[in-house]
Write an enzyme that holds these catalytic residues in place. Structure first.
Site, PDB file in Angstrom:
ATOM      1  N   HIS A  89       0.883  -1.180   0.000  1.00 14.11           N
ATOM      2  CA  HIS A  89       0.000   0.000   0.000  1.00 14.11           C
ATOM      3  C   HIS A  89       0.923   1.234   0.000  1.00 14.11           C
ATOM      4  CE1 HIS A  89      -3.411   2.440   0.334  1.00 14.11           C
ATOM      5  NE2 HIS A  89      -3.887   2.108   1.517  1.00 14.11           N
ATOM      6  N   GLN A 132      -0.197   4.881   1.007  1.00 15.35           N
ATOM      7  CA  GLN A 132      -0.367   5.037   2.449  1.00 15.35           C
ATOM      8  C   GLN A 132       0.971   5.364   3.107  1.00 15.35           C
ATOM      9  OE1 GLN A 132      -3.321   4.827   4.364  1.00 15.35           O
ATOM     10  NE2 GLN A 132      -1.884   5.805   5.755  1.00 15.35           N
ATOM     11  N   ASP A 179      -2.446  -1.657  12.262  1.00 18.51           N
ATOM     12  CA  ASP A 179      -3.455  -1.688  11.198  1.00 18.51           C
ATOM     13  C   ASP A 179      -4.466  -2.746  11.624  1.00 18.51           C
ATOM     14  OD1 ASP A 179      -4.843  -1.512   8.770  1.00 18.51           O
ATOM     15  OD2 ASP A 179      -3.339  -2.598   7.601  1.00 18.51           O
TER      16      ASP A 179
HETATM   17  N1   CP Z   1      -6.079   3.758   4.522  1.00 16.38           N
HETATM   18  C1   CP Z   1      -6.833   3.521   3.436  1.00 16.38           C
HETATM   19  O1   CP Z   1      -6.335   3.182   2.360  1.00 16.38           O
HETATM   20  O2   CP Z   1      -8.154   3.713   3.640  1.00 16.38           O
HETATM   21  P1   CP Z   1      -9.332   3.328   2.651  1.00 16.38           P
HETATM   22  O3   CP Z   1      -9.422   1.825   2.626  1.00 16.38           O
HETATM   23  O4   CP Z   1     -10.544   3.962   3.252  1.00 16.38           O
HETATM   24  O5   CP Z   1      -9.024   3.851   1.289  1.00 16.38           O
HETATM   25  N1  NVA Z   2      -4.467  -3.892   5.509  1.00 16.17           N
HETATM   26  C1  NVA Z   2      -5.723  -3.265   5.191  1.00 16.17           C
HETATM   27  C2  NVA Z   2      -5.502  -1.836   4.829  1.00 16.17           C
HETATM   28  C3  NVA Z   2      -6.752  -1.049   4.565  1.00 16.17           C
HETATM   29  C4  NVA Z   2      -6.469   0.353   4.155  1.00 16.17           C
HETATM   30  C5  NVA Z   2      -6.398  -4.012   4.065  1.00 16.17           C
HETATM   31  O1  NVA Z   2      -5.708  -4.488   3.145  1.00 16.17           O
HETATM   32  O2  NVA Z   2      -7.617  -4.151   4.087  1.00 16.17           O
END
Ligand code: CP
Ligand code: NVA
Length: 302
Positions: free
Chosen positions: A130, A133, A221
């Site tokens: 990600h 982020q 998380d």
């Molecule tokens: N942190 C994040 O990516 O949040 P969303 O899943 O709401 O986009």
């Molecule tokens: N680890 C989480 C992050 C959400 C923004 C997921 O993948 O759902």
């Protein structure tokens, strides 16, 4: 040549800090109502195979504020959802829009899209990384602690996609990450070995208090990432000792901050007391998605 942003390592250290400096400038300008339409006539196609609040809103608002346009695309309403090939989707979208952001079930899909697209592809979350982020997280750490070099981050919880991007980012930032996870939910060994070979400062342990000891940043998380909903009961039980609560925070430095990419399950991975405390950088962290992604879009598109 077009540039993609699929991994946090798709940018160099210099590019990262230039991007964050630009994001800070955009944040200041926005506060006083300055918006420069550098992406006029540009359109970002946003494919979401999974839900989103922050990623969707920040990219859509970001494109609008830069004078461009963003298209929300639900694969269920696209031919992609009926089996049209990713490579064909990539080729066709390249004829219409200026860049694609994709939140995908599988990292391979993001890579495949990028291979066949003539336009930049941005990873808006995959099962591996990600990176957007982590850009916002690095910006936030700089804002709150004024540096990244030598900062000790304790990641407490699941060794997931966000954790992987954080680990890889230490190669660029000079931060050190110590991950505390239940053994079966530690980051993948290949990820750790590959990251360490490239110079990442990362250690993996199972004791959350050991990880939190003298940390500058405590980060967590969700224990149940999107797509893992069937494992909810099992995961909740296994991860409960990894809750970020005031006891864990008491092991960190007195001026330590706490971060969470959100969405949070309050009083599971993080308590109300901690997420709502003065140490919580969580809301700035969410806001910074907007500024840093605007800087990223300018870098890829202007
Ligand atoms: N942190 C994040 O990516 O949040 P969303 O899943 O709401 O986009
Ligand atoms: N680890 C989480 C992050 C959400 C923004 C997921 O993948 O759902």
């Amino acid at each position: 040549m077009k540039k993609d942003f699929i991994s946090i390592l798709d940018i160099s250290r210099d590019e990262l800090f230039t991007l964050i400096a630009h994001a800070r400038k955009l944040k200041e300008e926005r506060k006083v109502g300055i918006h420069t339409p550098v992406l006029a006539q540009k359109t970002l196609g946003m494919i979401f195979e999974k839900s989103s609040t922050r990623t969707r809103i920040s990219f859509e608002t970001g494109m609008f504020e830069l004078g461009g346009h963003a298209l929300f695309l639900n694969p269920k309403d696209m031919q992609l959802g009926r089996g049209e090939a990713i490579c064909d989707t990539a080729r066709v979208m390249s004829r219409f829009v200026s860049a694609i952001m994709i939140r995908a079930n599988r990292h391979d899909e993001v890579v495949e899209l990028a291979v066949h697209a003539d336009i930049p592809v941005i990873n808006g979350l995959s099962d591996r990384e990600h990176p957007c982020q982590i850009l916002a997280d690095i910006m936030t750490i700089e804002e709150w602690l004024f540096r990244t070099e030598g900062i000790k981050v304790a990641w407490i919880g699941d060794g997931n996609n966000v954790c992987t991007s954080l680990i890889l980012s230490t190669i660029l930032t000079g931060m050190e990450v110590i991950v505390a996870s239940p053994e079966e939910f530690s980051p993948k060994k290949e990820v750790i070995q590959e990251a360490q070979k490239m110079g990442a400062k990362v250690r993996v342990v199972t004791d959350p208090f050991f990880a939190a000891e003298s940390a500058d940043v405590v980060m967590t998380d969700t224990w149940i990432s999107m797509g893992q909903e069937e494992e909810i009961d099992q995961r909740r039980k296994i991860f409960m000792p990894y809750q970020v609560n005031s006891k864990v925070m008491s092991y960190a430095k007195p001026e330590a901050i706490v971060m969470h990419c959100l969405p949070a399950h309050r009083n599971w991975e993080i308590t109300d007391e901690v997420i709502d405390s003065k140490a919580s950088a969580v809301w700035d962290q969410a806001e910074n998605r907007l500024h840093v992604q605007k800087a990223l879009l300018v870098r890829l598109l202007a």
